[in-house]
Design an enzyme around this catalytic site. Structure first.
Site, mmCIF file in Angstrom:
data_model
loop_
_atom_site.group_PDB
_atom_site.id
_atom_site.type_symbol
_atom_site.label_atom_id
_atom_site.label_comp_id
_atom_site.label_asym_id
_atom_site.label_seq_id
_atom_site.Cartn_x
_atom_site.Cartn_y
_atom_site.Cartn_z
ATOM 1 C CB ALA A 198 -0.919 -0.015 1.214
ATOM 2 C CG ASN A 257 0.335 -6.092 6.001
ATOM 3 O OD1 ASN A 257 1.052 -7.040 6.310
ATOM 4 N ND2 ASN A 257 -0.976 -6.172 5.953
ATOM 5 C CG HIS A 305 0.110 5.114 3.886
ATOM 6 N ND1 HIS A 305 -0.122 4.790 5.198
ATOM 7 C CD2 HIS A 305 -0.669 4.274 3.154
ATOM 8 C CE1 HIS A 305 -0.991 3.799 5.264
ATOM 9 N NE2 HIS A 305 -1.351 3.471 4.037
HETATM 10 N N1 LIG Z 1 1.583 -5.466 2.106
HETATM 11 C C1 LIG Z 1 0.541 -4.656 2.154
HETATM 12 O O1 LIG Z 1 0.654 -3.427 2.057
HETATM 13 C C2 LIG Z 1 -0.822 -5.253 2.312
HETATM 14 C C3 LIG Z 1 -1.952 -4.504 1.975
HETATM 15 C C4 LIG Z 1 -3.190 -5.101 2.114
HETATM 16 C C5 LIG Z 1 -3.310 -6.380 2.614
HETATM 17 N N2 LIG Z 1 -2.190 -7.067 2.972
HETATM 18 C C6 LIG Z 1 -2.277 -8.420 3.544
HETATM 19 O O2 LIG Z 1 -2.406 -9.367 2.512
HETATM 20 C C7 LIG Z 1 -3.205 -10.465 2.963
HETATM 21 C C8 LIG Z 1 -4.330 -10.703 1.962
HETATM 22 O O3 LIG Z 1 -5.127 -9.543 1.865
HETATM 23 P P1 LIG Z 1 -6.550 -9.592 1.125
HETATM 24 O O4 LIG Z 1 -7.057 -8.212 1.065
HETATM 25 O O5 LIG Z 1 -6.461 -10.398 -0.111
HETATM 26 O O6 LIG Z 1 -7.402 -10.383 2.215
HETATM 27 P P2 LIG Z 1 -8.795 -11.159 1.986
HETATM 28 O O7 LIG Z 1 -9.386 -11.290 3.355
HETATM 29 O O8 LIG Z 1 -9.583 -10.521 0.917
HETATM 30 O O9 LIG Z 1 -8.309 -12.592 1.474
HETATM 31 C C9 LIG Z 1 -7.559 -13.465 2.262
HETATM 32 C C10 LIG Z 1 -7.922 -14.880 1.847
HETATM 33 O O10 LIG Z 1 -7.029 -15.781 2.515
HETATM 34 C C11 LIG Z 1 -7.784 -16.858 3.042
HETATM 35 N N3 LIG Z 1 -7.052 -17.400 4.195
HETATM 36 C C12 LIG Z 1 -6.997 -16.937 5.458
HETATM 37 N N4 LIG Z 1 -6.191 -17.714 6.206
HETATM 38 C C13 LIG Z 1 -5.723 -18.691 5.388
HETATM 39 C C14 LIG Z 1 -4.851 -19.791 5.559
HETATM 40 N N5 LIG Z 1 -4.313 -20.058 6.751
HETATM 41 N N6 LIG Z 1 -4.585 -20.581 4.505
HETATM 42 C C15 LIG Z 1 -5.153 -20.332 3.286
HETATM 43 N N7 LIG Z 1 -6.002 -19.313 3.057
HETATM 44 C C16 LIG Z 1 -6.276 -18.494 4.094
HETATM 45 C C17 LIG Z 1 -9.143 -16.291 3.374
HETATM 46 O O11 LIG Z 1 -10.133 -17.296 3.395
HETATM 47 C C18 LIG Z 1 -9.347 -15.278 2.239
HETATM 48 O O12 LIG Z 1 -9.985 -15.857 1.121
HETATM 49 C C19 LIG Z 1 -3.703 -10.101 4.357
HETATM 50 O O13 LIG Z 1 -2.938 -10.754 5.355
HETATM 51 C C20 LIG Z 1 -3.498 -8.609 4.430
HETATM 52 O O14 LIG Z 1 -3.221 -8.157 5.741
HETATM 53 C C21 LIG Z 1 -0.963 -6.537 2.809
#
Ligand SMILES: NC(=O)c1ccc[n+]([C@@H]2O[C@H](COP(=O)([O-])OP(=O)(O)OC[C@H]3O[C@@H](n4cnc5c(N)ncnc54)[C@H](O)[C@@H]3O)[C@@H](O)[C@H]2O)c1
Length: 268
Positions: free
Chosen positions: A121, A189, A219
């Site tokens: 992000a 994150n 940010h």
């Molecule tokens: N790096 C960044 O700046 C940034 C920004 C946004 C989100 N993220 C992170 O990325 C990840 C994904 O984000 P998103 O928006 O796609 O989330 P989301 O909730 O839309 O999707 C996550 C998916 O992972 C699945 N899941 C959860 N635990 C699991 C496991 N142990 N094994 C397999 N599948 C599992 C869920 O069922 C869901 O379908 C999150 O952890 C979020 O915090 C990072």
């Protein structure tokens, strides 16, 4: 190159669709999610149907590069597996790395696999990478959010901050990244990415502003070093499928994959 996907939510879906239709050097070969409905929904949109795994070990065995877009809880296990199986890993739940920094250090030493952390992000990591070649004096990030987006943060609850009565942009927290991830875990994150790229958790300054006049999370990153000074501001549109996730984060995962296979690489 065979891609394995763990997590078929907002980011995973964006990655899967791009690999399926738009990055010919990559093949989405296997996917996994704890929720079967998420897998079924994704499969319907894919032209080439990947295998569905029964767990993350199977994804790791089958793929050359595993994309994690699921949860910080599985990051430690994925790092261990990637090193053991000598497979590459792209991690989106970067906050999950903070509890496993020693694993990351051993991967750096042993060099059996590669780990990619997209900028997610935020922006400006290209400049930080270059600046790090010499001395960086300071890095700070000021995150501004609409007050309601901060409602359930542990710091807000503990300090009984009355967000509903905030009428103008108000600084509600200042500390280092280590304190910030405990106080505002939903910022984890961004803090983790910036700290890993820059000068570490303790030396990275974080300010959180509750701003009733904005609708998008913002940010502002400021860096000072031997190179001079840099300021980068990002105002993020939320992802359509998960409003807690910035659309830019999903796009950064796709762009990182594209950069891995591209013969021409632009930016540090
Ligand atoms: N790096 C960044 O700046 C940034 C920004 C946004 C989100 N993220 C992170 O990325 C990840 C994904 O984000 P998103 O928006 O796609 O989330 P989301 O909730 O839309 O999707 C996550 C998916 O992972 C699945 N899941 C959860 N635990 C699991 C496991 N142990 N094994 C397999 N599948 C599992 C869920 O069922 C869901 O379908 C999150 O952890 C979020 O915090 C990072």
């Amino acid at each position: 190159m065979k891609i394995g996907l763990v997590g078929c939510g907002a980011i995973g879906r964006e990655v899967a669709l791009a690999v399926d239709r738009d990055i010919p050097q990559l093949e989405l070969s296997i996917i996994y999610d704890v929720e079967k409905a998420k897998i079924d929904f994704l499969l319907k949109s894919l032209v080439k149907k990947p295998k569905v795994a029964s767990g993350i070990e199977e994804v790791m065995r089958e793929a050359d590069l595993v994309v994690e877009a699921a949860s910080p809880k599985i990051v430690g296990e994925l790092l261990t597996l990637a090193s053991k199986e000598e497979k590459d890993l792209l991690i989106m739940s970067i906050g999950g790395v903070l509890d496993h920094l020693e694993l990351l250090e051993s991967i750096k030493r042993e060099g059996k696999c590669k780990v990619f952390f997209p900028s997610g992000a935020i922006a400006g990591l290209d400049g930080i990478n270059a600046a790090r070649e010499k001395n960086i004096k300071s890095i700070s990030i000021t995150t501004s959010k609409p007050p309601q987006a901060l409602l359930n943060a542990p710091y807000v609850i503990q300090n009984k901050i009355d967000l509903k009565n905030i009428k103008k942009p108000t600084l509600i927290f200042e500390g280092n990244c280590k304190q910030a991830v405990k106080a505002f875990p939903r910022n984890i994150n961004v803090s983790a990415t910036l700290s890993l790229a820059g000068i570490g958790m303790e030396k990275t300054n974080v300010k959180i502003i509750a701003d009733p006049g904005i609708t998008k999370n913002q940010h502002k990153i400021e860096i000072k070093g031997d190179f001079g000074e840099m300021e980068v501001v990002v105002r993020n549109v939320p992802s359509l499928t998960n409003p807690k996730t910035s659309y830019l984060a999903a796009l950064s995962a796709v762009a990182t994959l594209r950069k891995i296979v591209s013969p021409v690489k632009i930016g540090t």
